[in-house]
Each structure stands twice: as structure tokens, then as C-alpha cells.
Motif scaffolding. Structure first.
Motif, PDB file in Angstrom:
ATOM      1  N   GLY A   1       0.857  -1.192   0.000  1.00  0.00           N
ATOM      2  CA  GLY A   1       0.000   0.000   0.000  1.00  0.00           C
ATOM      3  C   GLY A   1       0.882   1.225   0.000  1.00  0.00           C
ATOM      4  N   SER A   2       0.712   2.071  -0.989  1.00  0.00           N
ATOM      5  CA  SER A   2       1.524   3.290  -1.056  1.00  0.00           C
ATOM      6  C   SER A   2       0.705   4.471  -0.563  1.00  0.00           C
ATOM      7  N   ASP A   3       1.377   5.356   0.158  1.00  0.00           N
ATOM      8  CA  ASP A   3       0.752   6.597   0.615  1.00  0.00           C
ATOM      9  C   ASP A   3       1.162   7.690  -0.358  1.00  0.00           C
ATOM     10  N   ILE A   4       0.177   8.299  -0.982  1.00  0.00           N
ATOM     11  CA  ILE A   4       0.443   9.172  -2.130  1.00  0.00           C
ATOM     12  C   ILE A   4      -0.250  10.514  -1.930  1.00  0.00           C
ATOM     13  N   LEU A   5       0.486  11.593  -2.216  1.00  0.00           N
ATOM     14  CA  LEU A   5      -0.090  12.935  -2.085  1.00  0.00           C
ATOM     15  C   LEU A   5      -0.482  13.481  -3.455  1.00  0.00           C
ATOM     16  N   ASN A   6      -1.610  14.148  -3.497  1.00  0.00           N
ATOM     17  CA  ASN A   6      -2.036  14.875  -4.689  1.00  0.00           C
ATOM     18  C   ASN A   6      -1.568  16.315  -4.513  1.00  0.00           C
ATOM     19  N   VAL A   7      -0.568  16.720  -5.311  1.00  0.00           N
ATOM     20  CA  VAL A   7       0.071  18.026  -5.086  1.00  0.00           C
ATOM     21  C   VAL A   7       0.164  18.806  -6.394  1.00  0.00           C
ATOM     22  N   GLN A   8       0.617  20.054  -6.289  1.00  0.00           N
ATOM     23  CA  GLN A   8       0.835  20.850  -7.494  1.00  0.00           C
ATOM     24  C   GLN A   8       2.146  21.618  -7.378  1.00  0.00           C
ATOM     25  N   ASP A   9       2.725  21.921  -8.569  1.00  0.00           N
ATOM     26  CA  ASP A   9       3.928  22.765  -8.552  1.00  0.00           C
ATOM     27  C   ASP A   9       3.513  24.227  -8.704  1.00  0.00           C
ATOM     28  N   LEU A  10       4.483  25.115  -8.830  1.00  0.00           N
ATOM     29  CA  LEU A  10       4.153  26.551  -8.846  1.00  0.00           C
ATOM     30  C   LEU A  10       3.426  26.958 -10.125  1.00  0.00           C
ATOM     31  N   GLN A  11       3.512  26.122 -11.155  1.00  0.00           N
ATOM     32  CA  GLN A  11       2.778  26.390 -12.410  1.00  0.00           C
ATOM     33  C   GLN A  11       1.372  25.785 -12.369  1.00  0.00           C
ATOM     34  N   GLY A  12       1.027  25.143 -11.291  1.00  0.00           N
ATOM     35  CA  GLY A  12      -0.305  24.550 -11.146  1.00  0.00           C
ATOM     36  C   GLY A  12      -0.432  23.165 -11.743  1.00  0.00           C
ATOM     37  N   LYS A  13       0.702  22.583 -12.178  1.00  0.00           N
ATOM     38  CA  LYS A  13       0.649  21.223 -12.738  1.00  0.00           C
ATOM     39  C   LYS A  13       0.512  20.219 -11.596  1.00  0.00           C
ATOM     40  N   LYS A  14      -0.430  19.267 -11.801  1.00  0.00           N
ATOM     41  CA  LYS A  14      -0.683  18.275 -10.742  1.00  0.00           C
ATOM     42  C   LYS A  14       0.351  17.135 -10.783  1.00  0.00           C
ATOM     43  N   HIS A  15       0.702  16.637  -9.613  1.00  0.00           N
ATOM     44  CA  HIS A  15       1.597  15.480  -9.484  1.00  0.00           C
ATOM     45  C   HIS A  15       1.046  14.556  -8.410  1.00  0.00           C
ATOM     46  N   LYS A  16       1.310  13.273  -8.579  1.00  0.00           N
ATOM     47  CA  LYS A  16       0.992  12.300  -7.530  1.00  0.00           C
ATOM     48  C   LYS A  16       2.322  11.828  -6.965  1.00  0.00           C
ATOM     49  N   VAL A  17       2.570  12.146  -5.704  1.00  0.00           N
ATOM     50  CA  VAL A  17       3.892  11.947  -5.118  1.00  0.00           C
ATOM     51  C   VAL A  17       3.855  10.842  -4.059  1.00  0.00           C
ATOM     52  N   ILE A  18       4.791   9.897  -4.187  1.00  0.00           N
ATOM     53  CA  ILE A  18       4.877   8.785  -3.221  1.00  0.00           C
ATOM     54  C   ILE A  18       5.515   9.270  -1.917  1.00  0.00           C
ATOM     55  N   LEU A  19       4.810   9.091  -0.814  1.00  0.00           N
ATOM     56  CA  LEU A  19       5.384   9.399   0.499  1.00  0.00           C
ATOM     57  C   LEU A  19       6.124   8.172   1.028  1.00  0.00           C
ATOM     58  N   GLU A  20       5.440   7.043   1.037  1.00  0.00           N
ATOM     59  CA  GLU A  20       6.095   5.787   1.406  1.00  0.00           C
ATOM     60  C   GLU A  20       5.254   4.606   0.943  1.00  0.00           C
ATOM     61  N   THR A  21       5.882   3.441   0.956  1.00  0.00           N
ATOM     62  CA  THR A  21       5.194   2.209   0.547  1.00  0.00           C
ATOM     63  C   THR A  21       5.312   1.192   1.674  1.00  0.00           C
ATOM     64  N   ASN A  22       4.184   0.643   2.050  1.00  0.00           N
ATOM     65  CA  ASN A  22       4.129  -0.263   3.200  1.00  0.00           C
ATOM     66  C   ASN A  22       3.920  -1.708   2.771  1.00  0.00           C
ATOM     67  N   SER A  23       4.630  -2.599   3.462  1.00  0.00           N
ATOM     68  CA  SER A  23       4.514  -4.024   3.131  1.00  0.00           C
ATOM     69  C   SER A  23       3.442  -4.743   3.965  1.00  0.00           C
ATOM     70  N   CYS A  24       2.878  -4.098   4.977  1.00  0.00           N
ATOM     71  CA  CYS A  24       1.702  -4.637   5.683  1.00  0.00           C
ATOM     72  C   CYS A  24       0.666  -3.508   5.757  1.00  0.00           C
ATOM     73  N   PRO A  25       0.070  -3.149   4.636  1.00  0.00           N
ATOM     74  CA  PRO A  25      -0.791  -1.968   4.646  1.00  0.00           C
ATOM     75  C   PRO A  25      -2.205  -2.255   5.144  1.00  0.00           C
TER      76      PRO A  25
END
Lengths: 406, 53
Positions: A5-29
Motif C-alpha cells: 500500500g503506497s501513501d500518495i499525495l495529490n500536489v501541485q507545482d508553482l505552475q499549477g501542474k498536478k503530481h501524484k507523489v509517493i510518500l512511502e510504501t508499506n509491506s503490511c498496509p
């Protein structure tokens, strides 16, 4: 690592482009219980069954012996895994708490063959989250989901996860894992020095989980807290702080801010738990598949990040688990869960995340790539079923973990 | 004699809806999420290709 199970943030850069960023990945999620259940017609529709059918059952060759669920957290889900496993196989399932060394002695647990009281186990579903390599051998040949190597290779080890992601991103491909800018294997003094350049940051201890050992630093008070609570000899990871407005890391990285969720007119930092499996599925397909998801929002809205009276963790920390202490007799860790901050993917709650199907596919792909990267690391560290200690020592900057391996 | 210090779970009848919990119990999944969960690998691959082109 057939399940993660990965913990993922929905974020944007200064131009407003969206990114999905991995915070961490768990082996017993956690997350199997969060799939809305109104449409389930059989247990096969549940995430529990899909995970077990794709990842554990195909590996079990012994057709007679009992099975086991071994756990140290999340009683609701682990109990359900045990029941579903019993129903799917029509076999008895030993539901075994394995919190510490005392439990191992009391149960006469053999960490190498996964036997209890000399009874053989044909296969095990493992939900042991706290340093699992201290209680179960990485070299055990008993079929197990997830194997211990999944944790050492990145599923419970942030130092090697960072290296696994780095290796993945070096490949000549358009597919990349999106990550906060990361500096790993730093000393405490190096962290403090780098923070002067970045202004803000997130410091992580390598083997902690459930929000423990993570420090968001946006103020002198946060820095003082970090200085006081972390020992000088720790090996640390420093990551870019994804913030809000002007409060976010600056330096040689792309500044990122939260999009998060909108609840009652206020925007909150929110992470998405995307759970994936890699195995043989009921529909005949093999490979990766999404299996469950939910989201978790922070306690306070993002606008409070500028309020000096509110701790930055309360605005940026999204973990629901809180370590509340230890039981007196057993010394087992006790946890509270803040379910009021959980966002379940029902018709009513999911819209607050404002995610399209394209966003969800992007999120899923990030989770698959993270799993793939850690899986490659795991394969590098195991040869013919044997842990390659020298390779691990060479890659893992912190050697103190070696003393803990059974 | 060994005394079991843990539970042995036996096969039994389960109402699958019971596998939900609090907020998810007997609730309808959002159609966008269902679309992702029901996608075949070919559909997902097609989606990625469109993204990277």
C-alpha cells in the motif's frame, strides 16, 4: 513484494501542474476493510479474498497442514483475513499475536519454519509491522505474504526504499516514480545544516512507521523538538516539505504544495492509500491490480500552517494511528486510531478528494512503480531463497539493524 | 501438554457485507473508484500510453 500500500499525495507545482507523489510504501498496509461493502455478493468480492487468492494461496503446496495469520497490529483486519483464509481454504487458521520476544517464547514459536508448539504451518499471512525481521527469519522457506525481505528491501525500511526508487528512476523510460526531493543517510548535524538551505523539511527515521519517527519542521520550535527527541547517532532521511502557500521547502528541488481534500469548505493535507497486488487473479489475469483504497486527512486545515500556536504535524501529518503506550503485563504497544479523519471511497465521501479517473490511474501507476522498484531490490537481496547479507550491508547505510536480524 | 495461547479460526458462514467496517459497511462505492477497480490491465495500459504520448 506481492502486496503493498503506497501513501500518495495529490500536489501541485508553482505552475499549477498536478503530481501524484509517493510518500512511502508499506509491506503490511491497512485498507482491506475500507472498501465499501454494499455490492459484495460473496467474500470473493472483498479485498481480503482478492489479496489472499492472488498472493498467498498459489504458493501453498502442503495440502494438509493448517494455515496461520501472524499479527502485531490492526486486530479488525487481521481477524477478517484469518476468517476469509479459513473459508477460502476450508482449513483451520491459527490466529497468532506476535508482539515481542515474550510472545515467541510463550508460543514456542520457531521463526525459521514458522511452527507453533511444534505444529507445522503450510503457509502464513503476516501482518507483523514492528521490526518483523526480529521475530521471523528472512530465510524462512514457509510460504508467506509478505515475505520478510519485502520489509527489509523498502516496505519497512526507508533507507532502501529511497535507493530502490532511485534505481528505478535511472532506467531509460518515460515512467518515473514521483517523490519528494530526498537526501538519505544523513547525520543529525547534516540534517540541521541542510535545513538552513531548504528552510523547511521532513525528517524520517528509517525503520519507523505509522507516523512514528517523522518530524515536520516549519519553525524553530519544530527544530528544537527534533533536536531533543532524536539521538545524535541516528542515520536519518531528509525530505522536501510539501506545504501550502509560501511554507514549503526551497532549494534545488521543484517546490510543491498540497491540493489535498476539501471538507466543509476548508482544504486539508490528505494522503491516498492505494493498495495493489501482484499475482494471479480470479479473472485469469496475472500481474498487478488495484485492490483497495482510502484517504486520510490531517487534523487541522492547511491555512493553519502559518498559525504559530498550531503544531505543523497537526496540519501536515495524516497518519491515523497514534501510539498511546504499552500494556503493563505484556509490554505490547497500544494504539489509538483517529477514524474521524479517514475518508472512505463511498459515493458520499470520495468527492471531497476531487479526483478524476485519470488522477486515480496516475495514483495507481505510482503505487505499482513503487512496488516494482522495491520488488527488484528484494530480488537483488535474495539469491536462491537465501538473504544476501553482504549486499544488504553494502546498500543499507545503517548497520545497527544487522544485530536485530534473526 | 501445550495450551493454545491464541485462537484457532474455523471456516464458517460470513455475510460478505460484514467485511466492511464503520464507514464502509454496506455503503456504495463511488463509481469513479469502481471504474478503476474494474479496469483490466489492457485498459490501464491504454490509459498510461495516452498519458505519456
Amino acid at each position: 513484494m506481492p502486496w503493498s500500500g503506497s501513501d500518495i499525495l495529490n500536489v501541485q507545482d508553482l505552475q499549477g501542474k498536478k503530481h501524484k507523489v509517493i510518500l512511502e510504501t508499506n509491506s503490511c498496509p491497512s485498507g482491506a476493510k475500507d472498501l465499501p461493502s454494499a455490492d459484495f455478493t460473496t467474500i470473493n468480492d472483498s479485498a481480503y479474498a482478492k489479496i489472499l487468492q492472488a498472493t498467498l494461496l498459489p504458493k501453498i503446496k502442503d495440502e494438509k497442514s493448517d494455515l496461520a495469520v501472524i499479527w502485531d497490529k490492526n486486530k479488525v483486519e487481521t481477524r477478517n483475513y484469518a476468517q476469509v483464509l479459513a473459508n477460502l481454504t476450508q482449513r483451520d487458521v491459527h490466529y497468532v499475536p506476535l508482539f515481542n520476544q515474550t510472545d515467541m517464547q510463550d508460543l514456542n514459536f520457531n521463526p525459521h519454519t514458522l511452527g507453533f508448539n511444534d505444529e507445522k504451518i503450510a503457509g502464513a499471512f503476516r501482518y507483523v509491522t514492528q521490526g518483523p525481521w526480529k521475530r521471523i527469519s528472512v530465510n524462512t522457506s514457509t510460504p508467506m505474504t509478505n515475505p520478510i525481505i519485502a520489509c527489509l528491501a523498502g516496505g519497512r525500511n526507508k533507507l532502501l526504499a529511497a535507493k530502490a526508487y532511485e534505481q528505478f528512476n535511472k532506467k531509460d523510460s518515460d515512467l518515473k516514480i514521483s517523490l519528494p526531493y530526498t537526501s538519505s543517510e544523513l547525520s543529525k548535524e547534516e540534517v540541521i545544516k541542510t535545513l538552513k538551505e531548504w528552510e523547511y523539511g521532513v525528517v524520517k527515521l528509517p525503520y519507523s512507521n505509522a507516523g512514528q519517527g517523522v518530524f515536520t519542521i516549519t519553525s524553530e520550535k519544530d527544530l528544537k523538538d527534533f533536536r531533543e527527541r532524536v539521538d545524535n547517532d541516528k542515520t536519518l532521511i531528509l525530505q522536501q516539505l510539501i506545504g501550502y502557500g509560501d511554507i514549503r521547502s526551497n532549494g534545488s528541488m521543484t517546490p510543491l504544495t498540497h491540493i489535498g481534500s476539501l471538507v466543509d469548505g476548508k482544504r486539508y493535507a490528505t494522503d491516498i492509500r492505494m493498495m495493489v497486488i501482484n499475482g494471479k487473479h480470479e479473472n485469469g489475469e496475472s500481474g498487478y491490480h488495484p485492490v483497495s483504497m482510502y484517504a486520510r486527512k490531517a487534523e487541522n486545515p492547511l491555512e493553519d500552517l502559518t498559525n504559530p500556536n498550531i503544531a505543523s504535524w497537526d496540519v501536515l501529518g495524516t497518519n491515523l494511528s497514534e501510539l498511546t503506550g504499552r500494556e503493563e503485563e505484556s509490554n505490547r504497544k497500544t494504539w489509538a486510531t483517529h477514524n474521524d479523519r479517514r475518508i472512505v471511497v463511498t459515493k458520499e465521501q470520495f468527492p471531497s478528494l476531487d479526483l478524476s479517473i485519470e488522477d486515480l490511474v496516475d495514483t495507481y501507476i505510482q503505487a505499482v512503480q513503487a512496488n516494482f522498484a522495491i520488488n527488484e531490490m528484494a530480488n537483488y537481496l535474495m539469491k536462491d531463497g537465501t538473504f544476501q547479507k553482504e549486499r544488504f550491508e553494502e546498500l543499507n547505510g545503517d548497520h545497527s539493524i544487522m544485530e536485530d536480524l534473526i | 501438554m501445550n495450551i493454545k495461547k491464541y485462537e484457532i479460526i474455523k471456516p464458517t458462514t460470513i455475510n460478505p457485507i460484514e467485511l466492511g467496517y464503520e464507514e464502509s459497511y454496506n455503503k456504495q462505492i463511488d463509481p469513479t473508484v469502481k471504474q478503476l477497480m474494474d479496469m483490466s490491465q489492457m485498459q490501464i495500459a491504454h490509459n498510461i500510453l495516452q498519458d505519456t504520448m
